[in-house]
Design a protein around this motif. Sequence first.
Motif, PDB file in Angstrom:
ATOM      1  N   THR A 422      16.143  27.567  25.669  1.00  0.00           N
ATOM      2  CA  THR A 422      16.365  26.989  24.343  1.00  0.00           C
ATOM      3  C   THR A 422      15.774  27.892  23.261  1.00  0.00           C
ATOM      4  O   THR A 422      14.638  28.355  23.390  1.00  0.00           O
ATOM      5  N   PRO A 423      16.513  28.154  22.173  1.00  0.00           N
ATOM      6  CA  PRO A 423      16.024  29.038  21.106  1.00  0.00           C
ATOM      7  C   PRO A 423      14.886  28.389  20.325  1.00  0.00           C
ATOM      8  O   PRO A 423      14.884  27.190  20.083  1.00  0.00           O
ATOM      9  N   HIS A 424      13.931  29.193  19.920  1.00  0.00           N
ATOM     10  CA  HIS A 424      12.734  28.688  19.264  1.00  0.00           C
ATOM     11  C   HIS A 424      13.029  28.210  17.842  1.00  0.00           C
ATOM     12  O   HIS A 424      13.775  28.836  17.099  1.00  0.00           O
ATOM     13  N   ASP A 429      10.834  22.518  18.993  1.00  0.00           N
ATOM     14  CA  ASP A 429       9.507  22.218  19.519  1.00  0.00           C
ATOM     15  C   ASP A 429       9.203  20.727  19.430  1.00  0.00           C
ATOM     16  O   ASP A 429       8.628  20.140  20.357  1.00  0.00           O
ATOM     17  N   ALA A 430       9.586  20.110  18.311  1.00  0.00           N
ATOM     18  CA  ALA A 430       9.342  18.667  18.151  1.00  0.00           C
ATOM     19  C   ALA A 430      10.156  17.867  19.153  1.00  0.00           C
ATOM     20  O   ALA A 430       9.660  16.914  19.767  1.00  0.00           O
ATOM     21  N   PHE A 431      11.416  18.244  19.339  1.00  0.00           N
ATOM     22  CA  PHE A 431      12.325  17.577  20.276  1.00  0.00           C
ATOM     23  C   PHE A 431      11.775  17.660  21.699  1.00  0.00           C
ATOM     24  O   PHE A 431      11.607  16.645  22.399  1.00  0.00           O
ATOM     25  N   LEU A 432      11.458  18.880  22.137  1.00  0.00           N
ATOM     26  CA  LEU A 432      10.988  19.070  23.506  1.00  0.00           C
ATOM     27  C   LEU A 432       9.581  18.510  23.702  1.00  0.00           C
ATOM     28  O   LEU A 432       9.240  18.037  24.789  1.00  0.00           O
ATOM     29  N   GLY A 433       8.774  18.554  22.646  1.00  0.00           N
ATOM     30  CA  GLY A 433       7.448  17.955  22.737  1.00  0.00           C
ATOM     31  C   GLY A 433       7.518  16.464  23.038  1.00  0.00           C
ATOM     32  O   GLY A 433       6.731  15.940  23.837  1.00  0.00           O
ATOM     33  N   GLU A 434       8.483  15.788  22.424  1.00  0.00           N
ATOM     34  CA  GLU A 434       8.682  14.361  22.697  1.00  0.00           C
ATOM     35  C   GLU A 434       9.071  14.134  24.155  1.00  0.00           C
ATOM     36  O   GLU A 434       8.600  13.190  24.801  1.00  0.00           O
ATOM     37  N   LEU A 435       9.928  14.996  24.691  1.00  0.00           N
ATOM     38  CA  LEU A 435      10.345  14.849  26.089  1.00  0.00           C
ATOM     39  C   LEU A 435       9.183  15.108  27.042  1.00  0.00           C
ATOM     40  O   LEU A 435       9.022  14.403  28.045  1.00  0.00           O
ATOM     41  N   ALA A 436       8.378  16.125  26.744  1.00  0.00           N
ATOM     42  CA  ALA A 436       7.238  16.429  27.613  1.00  0.00           C
ATOM     43  C   ALA A 436       6.254  15.269  27.644  1.00  0.00           C
ATOM     44  O   ALA A 436       5.753  14.883  28.713  1.00  0.00           O
ATOM     45  N   LYS A 437       5.989  14.689  26.492  1.00  0.00           N
ATOM     46  CA  LYS A 437       5.065  13.551  26.428  1.00  0.00           C
ATOM     47  C   LYS A 437       5.639  12.341  27.158  1.00  0.00           C
ATOM     48  O   LYS A 437       4.904  11.614  27.843  1.00  0.00           O
ATOM     49  N   GLN A 465       5.991  34.266  24.610  1.00  0.00           N
ATOM     50  CA  GLN A 465       5.383  33.470  23.539  1.00  0.00           C
ATOM     51  C   GLN A 465       6.253  32.254  23.291  1.00  0.00           C
ATOM     52  O   GLN A 465       7.427  32.382  22.929  1.00  0.00           O
ATOM     53  N   ASP A 466       5.696  31.079  23.510  1.00  0.00           N
ATOM     54  CA  ASP A 466       6.457  29.849  23.326  1.00  0.00           C
ATOM     55  C   ASP A 466       5.484  28.730  22.991  1.00  0.00           C
ATOM     56  O   ASP A 466       4.521  28.497  23.723  1.00  0.00           O
ATOM     57  N   ASN A 467       5.753  28.057  21.877  1.00  0.00           N
ATOM     58  CA  ASN A 467       4.869  26.963  21.459  1.00  0.00           C
ATOM     59  C   ASN A 467       4.811  25.835  22.477  1.00  0.00           C
ATOM     60  O   ASN A 467       3.860  25.048  22.482  1.00  0.00           O
ATOM     61  N   MET A 468       5.785  25.777  23.359  1.00  0.00           N
ATOM     62  CA  MET A 468       5.803  24.714  24.358  1.00  0.00           C
ATOM     63  C   MET A 468       4.770  24.924  25.460  1.00  0.00           C
ATOM     64  O   MET A 468       4.585  24.060  26.306  1.00  0.00           O
ATOM     65  N   HIS A 469       4.071  26.062  25.436  1.00  0.00           N
ATOM     66  CA  HIS A 469       3.046  26.300  26.455  1.00  0.00           C
ATOM     67  C   HIS A 469       1.968  25.222  26.401  1.00  0.00           C
ATOM     68  O   HIS A 469       1.298  24.949  27.401  1.00  0.00           O
ATOM     69  N   GLU A 470       1.792  24.585  25.247  1.00  0.00           N
ATOM     70  CA  GLU A 470       0.788  23.531  25.111  1.00  0.00           C
ATOM     71  C   GLU A 470       1.184  22.268  25.880  1.00  0.00           C
ATOM     72  O   GLU A 470       0.333  21.460  26.246  1.00  0.00           O
TER      73      GLU A 470
END
Length: 597
Positions: A422-424, A429-437, A465-470
């Motif tokens: 997925t392109p950064h 990041d907000a979309f995928l962050g919701e899925l990870a949580k 480098q990817d903000n999703m590493h968190e």
Amino acid sequence: MKYMKKVLTIVVLLVAALTVKAQEVPLIGNVMARHTQSLNGAWNYIVDVQEEGYYDYRMKPTRWGFFRNAKPQKPEDLIEYDFDKAPTMQVPGDWNTQDERLFFYEGTVWLKRSFEYRPQDGCRALLYFGAVNYDAHVYVNGHHVGHHVGGFTPFNFDVTEQLHEGENVVIVKVDNKRHASAVPTQIFDWWNYGGITRDVLLVSLEPTYIENYTLKLLSLEGRRLGFTVKLNKKEAGRKVVLNIPELRIKKTVVTDAEGTATCFMKAKPQLWTPQNPKLYDVEIQMDETTLADQIGFRFIETKGKQLLLNGEPIFLKGISIHEEKPNGGGRANCTEDAHTLLSWAKEIGCNFVRLAHYPHNEYAVREAERMGMLVWSEIPVYWTIDWKNAATLENARRQLTDMIARDQNRANIIIWSIANETPHSPERDAFLGELAKLAKQLDDSRLVSMAMEVTSASNFQNRLQDNMHEYVDVVSFNQYIGWYRDVNDASKMQWDIPYNKPVIVSEFGGGAKYGYHGAKNQRWTEEFQENLYRENTAMLDKIDGLAGTTPWILKDFRSPRRVLNGIQDYYNMKGLFSDKGQKKKAFYVLKDWYSKK
């Protein structure tokens, strides 16, 4: 006047049939253990290119739609369709490989099946679909009982009130057109198989029934097990008995006001591993109903850059797999298909499979569990999703929820994957962050990952480098050095992965046509793919924290993106096996590399 009243009554009844809905209910777990009537087999079908069976010529829903399964009552009656005279196709199955006219078809097809039903006193009836690709409107005896969007997850509707004793009719409007706001989106690199692609079952249940349950190992210390059961109703005081005879466990729990119950217990089960995939017979009983399952116990965790299974470091010797039949294409849909594909993976030396890029059939997950194959399971958040669309996020959340609800008791699944390449962007990041949580909220006993993309810092410096590493527990990424850049670059590559987490290279590889031979620098030859694998595996050995790989891919698979060129011809040729199961030379390179891990 009497005639006008009769016409008005008919119109009112037709409108009611279009609007009366069955109760949509949460997905039931372990459908294989329920009392079911299979509706698999031959279904009549009508191809509806302009959706005249759903819309009138003003593009408004029509009360005269195909869902009525209408028959002429008088010689002058005008009805322009007849399911009983229509051809049939097998369900489960895709229409692309069952009717050559529909090979490339994307649009609406109506499918109809008649069946006999004998109601049981006091029981509810759920209509269960293993999967329908992609957009499904379901009708029972002319009543619209529900609408489901998503091509790879199960769903069910309570149809008790729509059924009657004797012959009944179920009609499904299936639409596999691609949309920019869908999950997956308009472009994806696999075949868009349309149809009712998995089992259709009529499930008989008591008015209050066990909706789902979880049974898992909570910790290695003391071998603590946790059991949670959830009823379909908020009903307190119901007794549920958990029985694991081999472990001499028999526990009774009582539901609370929410209709749930939880208990914990100490036990010393033999732990599930790829070398010894131990499963225990489990029974869960409420009143006169018993659900039987086979469940394994294992513990997956990370420690720095190590991946630990049952407290021991493990290297995931994997391969990616698409859900295609092993003998020439079409959607795989049975245990036999799964066993063949997984056996090929075993031949390579795999202990791990990435089921790409969507949840695979439950038969495949369970067969992998029996065969000792660890699993990465993924939802099709693929490439360029409509990140700002709230409905798209809700669609992805629903698919993730249903994937976990179906497979949460399978010991072999160790990773829930939320995306691929997925392109950064901040919206992504907000979309995928919701899925990870959400994945962690629904199931904290597994790891979360996603297939990221590598950004190059310089010619031979690759930096991830990817903000999703968190959000992820395991850092995974795809790379195609040797395919989308010179294969000789592999030996010069340096990798910078600045995260103290295990690393999985979730894709690498390149294409070759089985039986096509030439120099190792000649594209599409087996020698080119063989050399690419040799160079890549040597390069991957240099990655700090490498915990596994899932090269792309087990077998060649159909893709409309791989157009006619005399080699691919609507196939992605990156398989280590041909579409007919023939081994390419790169197979032996990967097999040898894995044998040394």
